[in-house]
Scaffold this motif. Structure first.
Motif, short mmCIF file in Angstrom:
data_model
loop_
_atom_site.label_atom_id
_atom_site.label_comp_id
_atom_site.label_asym_id
_atom_site.label_seq_id
_atom_site.Cartn_x
_atom_site.Cartn_y
_atom_site.Cartn_z
N SER A 4 0.82 -1.21 0.00
CA SER A 4 0.00 0.00 0.00
C SER A 4 0.86 1.26 0.00
O SER A 4 0.46 2.28 -0.58
N MET A 5 2.02 1.21 0.63
CA MET A 5 2.92 2.36 0.61
C MET A 5 3.61 2.50 -0.74
O MET A 5 3.80 3.62 -1.24
N TYR A 6 3.99 1.38 -1.34
CA TYR A 6 4.51 1.44 -2.70
C TYR A 6 3.47 2.05 -3.64
O TYR A 6 3.79 2.90 -4.50
N ASP A 7 2.23 1.63 -3.49
CA ASP A 7 1.16 2.15 -4.34
C ASP A 7 0.98 3.65 -4.14
O ASP A 7 0.71 4.38 -5.11
N ALA A 8 1.12 4.12 -2.90
CA ALA A 8 0.96 5.54 -2.62
C ALA A 8 2.04 6.36 -3.31
O ALA A 8 1.77 7.42 -3.90
N ILE A 9 3.29 5.89 -3.23
CA ILE A 9 4.38 6.62 -3.88
C ILE A 9 4.21 6.59 -5.39
O ILE A 9 4.43 7.60 -6.09
N GLN A 10 3.80 5.44 -5.94
CA GLN A 10 3.55 5.35 -7.37
C GLN A 10 2.45 6.31 -7.80
O GLN A 10 2.55 6.97 -8.85
N ALA A 11 1.39 6.41 -6.98
CA ALA A 11 0.30 7.32 -7.30
C ALA A 11 0.77 8.77 -7.30
O ALA A 11 0.34 9.57 -8.15
N CYS A 12 1.66 9.10 -6.37
CA CYS A 12 2.21 10.46 -6.34
C CYS A 12 2.96 10.76 -7.64
O CYS A 12 2.78 11.82 -8.26
N ARG A 13 3.79 9.82 -8.05
CA ARG A 13 4.58 10.05 -9.27
C ARG A 13 3.67 10.11 -10.50
O ARG A 13 3.89 10.94 -11.40
N THR A 14 2.67 9.27 -10.56
CA THR A 14 1.73 9.27 -11.68
C THR A 14 1.02 10.62 -11.78
O THR A 14 0.72 11.09 -12.89
N ARG A 15 0.79 11.25 -10.63
CA ARG A 15 0.10 12.55 -10.61
C ARG A 15 1.04 13.73 -10.80
O ARG A 15 0.64 14.88 -10.63
N GLY A 16 2.29 13.46 -11.12
CA GLY A 16 3.22 14.52 -11.48
C GLY A 16 4.15 14.99 -10.39
O GLY A 16 4.96 15.90 -10.62
N PHE A 17 4.10 14.38 -9.21
CA PHE A 17 5.03 14.74 -8.14
C PHE A 17 6.35 14.02 -8.36
O PHE A 17 6.38 12.86 -8.78
N ARG A 18 7.43 14.70 -8.07
CA ARG A 18 8.74 14.07 -8.16
C ARG A 18 8.97 13.27 -6.89
O ARG A 18 8.58 13.69 -5.80
N THR A 19 9.59 12.11 -7.03
CA THR A 19 9.74 11.20 -5.88
C THR A 19 11.19 10.78 -5.71
O THR A 19 11.94 10.62 -6.68
#
Length: 213
Positions: A104-119
Motif C-alpha cells: 500500500s505504501m509502494y502504491d501511494a508513492i507510485q500514485a504520487c509520481r503518476t500525478r506529477g510529483f517528483r519522488t
C-alpha cells in the motif's frame, strides 16, 4: 510554496515496521532477544546523539565501516538462546530478509509520481540488498547513505536528495519512521510526515498534496 515532491525512507516505511521485522529474525534464528534489544538500544541511542561519528551504526550507515566488520562486531555481542555464538557470515542479509514490503505504501508513492510529483528514496543503508527491481518506475532519485558517504539526520544528505530532485526543501514532503530524521528535515524547511501506520500516512499525504491516493 506549492508541494511538488515526496521523499521517503525505505526500512519501516516501504517495509513493515523495523521492530516487527527484527522480531521475526530473532525468533527464526533463536537469538537471545534481550541481548539483542539491549545492544541495539545502546547503539541506536549513540547513533543519534550529536557528534557520535565513531558509533558503529553511524559508521555503517555513512559507509566508513565495512558491512562484514559490522556483522563481526554485532555477532560478538549476541548469543543464541542456548548460549552458543551467532554466525557473523551474511548476518545483515539474514536480518533484512524479514523486511517484508508494504504494497500500500509502494502504491501511494507510485500514485504520487503518476500525478506529477517528483519522488525520491532516502535510506540509511546497512549494506543490505535492496529490492531495486521495484524502484525502476517509482523514483526520480535514489539516495543510499553508504553510497554517498552521508547519513540521516545530517543536513548534507537531505540537501543531496533535494538537489537530485531539483526541488527546494519547502516543496517536499519527507516520510520517515524515525522522529530525529523528521525533525532534521523540518529544520531545513521540509514538511515532515512521521510514519507509524500505512493507512494514516496515506491519508496525511493525500491531504498534504491535495490528491486522492
Amino acid at each position: 510554496m506549492t508541494l511538488r515532491g515526496v521523499i521517503t525512507d525505505w526500512g519501516g516505511v516501504l517495509t513493515e515496521p523495523l521492530a516487527e521485522a527484527t522480531r521475526k529474525w530473532v525468533a527464526l534464528e533463536r537469538i537471545d532477544a534481550s541481548t539483542y534489544r539491549e545492544t541495539m538500544r545502546s547503539w541506536f541511542t549513540a547513533a543519534y546523539a550529536g557528534g557520535a561519528t565513531e558509533n558503529l551504526i553511524h559508521r555503517l550507515e555513512d559507509g566508513s565501516l565495512e558491512p562484514a566488520e559490522f556483522e563481526r562486531l554485532l555477532a560478538a555481542e549476541l548469543r543464541l538462546i542456548d548460549g552458543s555464538p551467532v554466525s557473523p557470515d551474511g548476518l545483515l542479509d539474514r536480518m533484512f530478509a524479514e523486511f517484508a514490503p508494504v504494497d500500500s505504501m509502494y502504491d501511494a508513492i507510485q500514485a504520487c509520481r503518476t500525478r506529477g510529483f517528483r519522488t525520491a528514496l532516502l535510506s540509511n543503508s546497512w549494506g543490505n540488498t535492496y529490492p531495486r527491481e521495484r524502484w525502476t518506475d517509482l523514483f526520480d532519485a535514489i539516495v543510499i547513505s553508504g553510497e554517498v558517504r552521508m547519513r540521516k539526520p545530517s543536513p548534507e544528505i537531505f540537501h543531496h536528495a533535494l538537489e537530485a530532485l531539483g526541488l527546494a526543501a519547502a516543496q517536499c514532503v519527507f516520510i520517515d519512521d524515525i522522529e530525529q530524521n523528521i525533525e532534521a528535515a523540518e529544520s531545513l524547511g521540509m514538511v515532515g510526515l512521521h510514519h507509524t501506520d500505512p493507512a494514516k500516512t496515506r491519508a496525511a499525504l493525500s491531504d498534504l498534496l491535495q490528491v486522492e491516493l
